[in-house]
Scaffold this motif. Sequence first.
Motif, PDB file in Angstrom:
ATOM      1  N   ARG A 175       0.198  -1.072  -0.118  1.00 19.52           N
ATOM      2  CA  ARG A 175      -0.157  -0.413  -0.043  1.00 19.52           C
ATOM      3  C   ARG A 175       1.053   0.949   0.110  1.00 19.52           C
ATOM      4  N   ARG A 176       0.227   2.118   1.190  1.00 20.17           N
ATOM      5  CA  ARG A 176       1.279   3.628   0.544  1.00 20.17           C
ATOM      6  C   ARG A 176       2.508   3.798   1.428  1.00 20.17           C
ATOM      7  N   VAL A 177       3.023   4.270   1.337  1.00 15.29           N
ATOM      8  CA  VAL A 177       4.307   4.202   1.637  1.00 15.29           C
ATOM      9  C   VAL A 177       4.167   6.425   1.491  1.00 15.29           C
ATOM     10  N   VAL A 178       4.948   6.650   2.748  1.00 18.09           N
ATOM     11  CA  VAL A 178       5.241   8.390   3.216  1.00 18.09           C
ATOM     12  C   VAL A 178       6.289   8.532   3.662  1.00 18.09           C
ATOM     13  N   GLN A 179       6.294   9.644   3.097  1.00 22.08           N
ATOM     14  CA  GLN A 179       8.214   9.869   3.798  1.00 22.08           C
ATOM     15  C   GLN A 179       8.403  11.140   4.273  1.00 22.08           C
ATOM     16  N   PHE A 180       8.794  11.714   5.470  1.00 19.43           N
ATOM     17  CA  PHE A 180       9.009  13.179   5.777  1.00 19.43           C
ATOM     18  C   PHE A 180      10.302  13.066   5.643  1.00 19.43           C
ATOM     19  N   GLY A 181      10.845  14.557   5.331  1.00 17.65           N
ATOM     20  CA  GLY A 181      12.357  15.018   5.038  1.00 17.65           C
ATOM     21  C   GLY A 181      12.415  16.969   5.285  1.00 17.65           C
ATOM     22  N   SER A 182      13.334  17.083   6.675  1.00 14.24           N
ATOM     23  CA  SER A 182      13.138  18.317   7.102  1.00 14.24           C
ATOM     24  C   SER A 182      14.510  18.766   6.053  1.00 14.24           C
ATOM     25  N   THR A 183      14.917  20.170   5.906  1.00 10.28           N
ATOM     26  CA  THR A 183      15.594  20.333   5.283  1.00 10.28           C
ATOM     27  C   THR A 183      16.948  21.495   6.187  1.00 10.28           C
ATOM     28  N   ASP A 184      16.443  21.219   6.878  1.00 12.55           N
ATOM     29  CA  ASP A 184      17.109  21.561   8.326  1.00 12.55           C
ATOM     30  C   ASP A 184      17.799  20.350   9.109  1.00 12.55           C
ATOM     31  N   ASP A 185      18.056  18.784   8.432  1.00 10.59           N
ATOM     32  CA  ASP A 185      18.018  18.080   9.606  1.00 10.59           C
ATOM     33  C   ASP A 185      19.560  18.199   9.877  1.00 10.59           C
ATOM     34  N   PRO A 186      21.022  18.227  10.452  1.00  9.94           N
ATOM     35  CA  PRO A 186      21.704  18.199  11.046  1.00  9.94           C
ATOM     36  C   PRO A 186      22.538  17.214  10.032  1.00  9.94           C
ATOM     37  N   LEU A 187      21.727  15.463  10.250  1.00 12.24           N
ATOM     38  CA  LEU A 187      22.547  14.607  10.506  1.00 12.24           C
ATOM     39  C   LEU A 187      22.211  13.788   9.023  1.00 12.24           C
ATOM     40  N   VAL A 188      21.339  14.342   7.934  1.00 16.65           N
ATOM     41  CA  VAL A 188      20.783  13.145   7.030  1.00 16.65           C
ATOM     42  C   VAL A 188      21.111  14.422   6.040  1.00 16.65           C
ATOM     43  N   PRO A 189      21.458  15.249   4.713  1.00 17.36           N
ATOM     44  CA  PRO A 189      21.655  16.139   3.565  1.00 17.36           C
ATOM     45  C   PRO A 189      20.072  15.754   3.701  1.00 17.36           C
ATOM     46  N   ILE A 190      19.249  17.245   3.233  1.00 20.26           N
ATOM     47  CA  ILE A 190      17.601  16.975   2.364  1.00 20.26           C
ATOM     48  C   ILE A 190      18.382  16.582   1.120  1.00 20.26           C
ATOM     49  N   ALA A 191      19.268  16.786   0.140  1.00 20.64           N
ATOM     50  CA  ALA A 191      19.343  15.588  -0.744  1.00 20.64           C
ATOM     51  C   ALA A 191      19.358  14.260  -1.310  1.00 20.64           C
ATOM     52  N   ARG A 192      19.905  14.081   0.352  1.00 18.69           N
ATOM     53  CA  ARG A 192      19.653  12.613   0.308  1.00 18.69           C
ATOM     54  C   ARG A 192      18.482  12.229   0.339  1.00 18.69           C
ATOM     55  N   GLN A 193      17.812  12.824   0.849  1.00 13.41           N
ATOM     56  CA  GLN A 193      16.736  12.442   1.931  1.00 13.41           C
ATOM     57  C   GLN A 193      15.187  12.576   0.289  1.00 13.41           C
ATOM     58  N   ASP A 194      16.213  13.588  -0.516  1.00 14.65           N
ATOM     59  CA  ASP A 194      14.244  13.562  -1.687  1.00 14.65           C
ATOM     60  C   ASP A 194      15.026  12.360  -2.701  1.00 14.65           C
ATOM     61  N   ALA A 195      17.330  12.348  -2.829  1.00 10.62           N
ATOM     62  CA  ALA A 195      16.843  10.846  -3.629  1.00 10.62           C
ATOM     63  C   ALA A 195      16.425  10.024  -3.455  1.00 10.62           C
ATOM     64  N   VAL A 196      15.889   9.250  -2.150  1.00  8.23           N
ATOM     65  CA  VAL A 196      15.329   8.314  -1.510  1.00  8.23           C
ATOM     66  C   VAL A 196      13.823   8.417  -2.729  1.00  8.23           C
ATOM     67  N   ALA A 197      13.380   9.698  -1.719  1.00  7.04           N
ATOM     68  CA  ALA A 197      12.153   9.614  -2.410  1.00  7.04           C
ATOM     69  C   ALA A 197      11.295   9.408  -3.689  1.00  7.04           C
ATOM     70  N   HIS A 198      12.774  10.147  -4.460  1.00  7.63           N
ATOM     71  CA  HIS A 198      12.174  10.004  -5.809  1.00  7.63           C
ATOM     72  C   HIS A 198      12.321   8.403  -6.017  1.00  7.63           C
ATOM     73  N   ALA A 199      13.667   7.811  -5.799  1.00  8.75           N
ATOM     74  CA  ALA A 199      13.654   6.181  -6.161  1.00  8.75           C
ATOM     75  C   ALA A 199      13.204   5.673  -5.908  1.00  8.75           C
ATOM     76  N   LEU A 200      12.296   5.510  -4.911  1.00  2.17           N
ATOM     77  CA  LEU A 200      10.981   4.917  -3.967  1.00  2.17           C
ATOM     78  C   LEU A 200       9.588   5.406  -5.256  1.00  2.17           C
ATOM     79  N   ARG A 201      10.094   6.457  -5.742  1.00  2.00           N
ATOM     80  CA  ARG A 201       8.408   6.969  -6.329  1.00  2.00           C
ATOM     81  C   ARG A 201       7.215   7.168  -5.290  1.00  2.00           C
ATOM     82  N   ILE A 202       7.760   7.953  -3.295  1.00  2.00           N
ATOM     83  CA  ILE A 202       6.108   7.855  -2.873  1.00  2.00           C
ATOM     84  C   ILE A 202       5.901   9.119  -2.314  1.00  2.00           C
ATOM     85  N   GLU A 203       5.050   9.053  -1.824  1.00  4.78           N
ATOM     86  CA  GLU A 203       4.114  10.253  -1.120  1.00  4.78           C
ATOM     87  C   GLU A 203       5.618  10.975  -0.564  1.00  4.78           C
ATOM     88  N   TYR A 204       5.707  11.997  -0.814  1.00  4.91           N
ATOM     89  CA  TYR A 204       6.763  12.828   0.121  1.00  4.91           C
ATOM     90  C   TYR A 204       6.003  13.798  -0.022  1.00  4.91           C
TER      91      TYR A 204
END
Length: 84
Positions: free
Chosen positions: A43-72
């Motif tokens: 069913r559904r996969v949802v991801q949340f990412g914050s632009t000011d995350d000090p541990l995980v760069p937002i570009a990496r979070q964006d890439a995961v969401a794009h690769a999985l083709r999920i609600e982001y």
Amino acid sequence: RWPLGGALLVAAYDHHLGDELERASGYFDAPFDYAAQRRNCRRRVVQFGSTDDPLVPIARQDAVAHALRIEYHRVRDRNHFMDA
């Protein structure tokens, strides 16, 4: 093999990010099989990412969401989602 009904990802990443403990974990030794992950979730996969995350760069979070083709949901000012 073990299908998921759904998933919620927060600050998702697919790389050791230069962290020695993450590198040693072995989780990132081979590329992630995103197609298999998509097939395994029924069913559904949802991801949340914050632009000011000090541990995980937002570009990496964006890439995961794009690769999985999920609600982001890309949000601001939520840090690493550890605040109450």
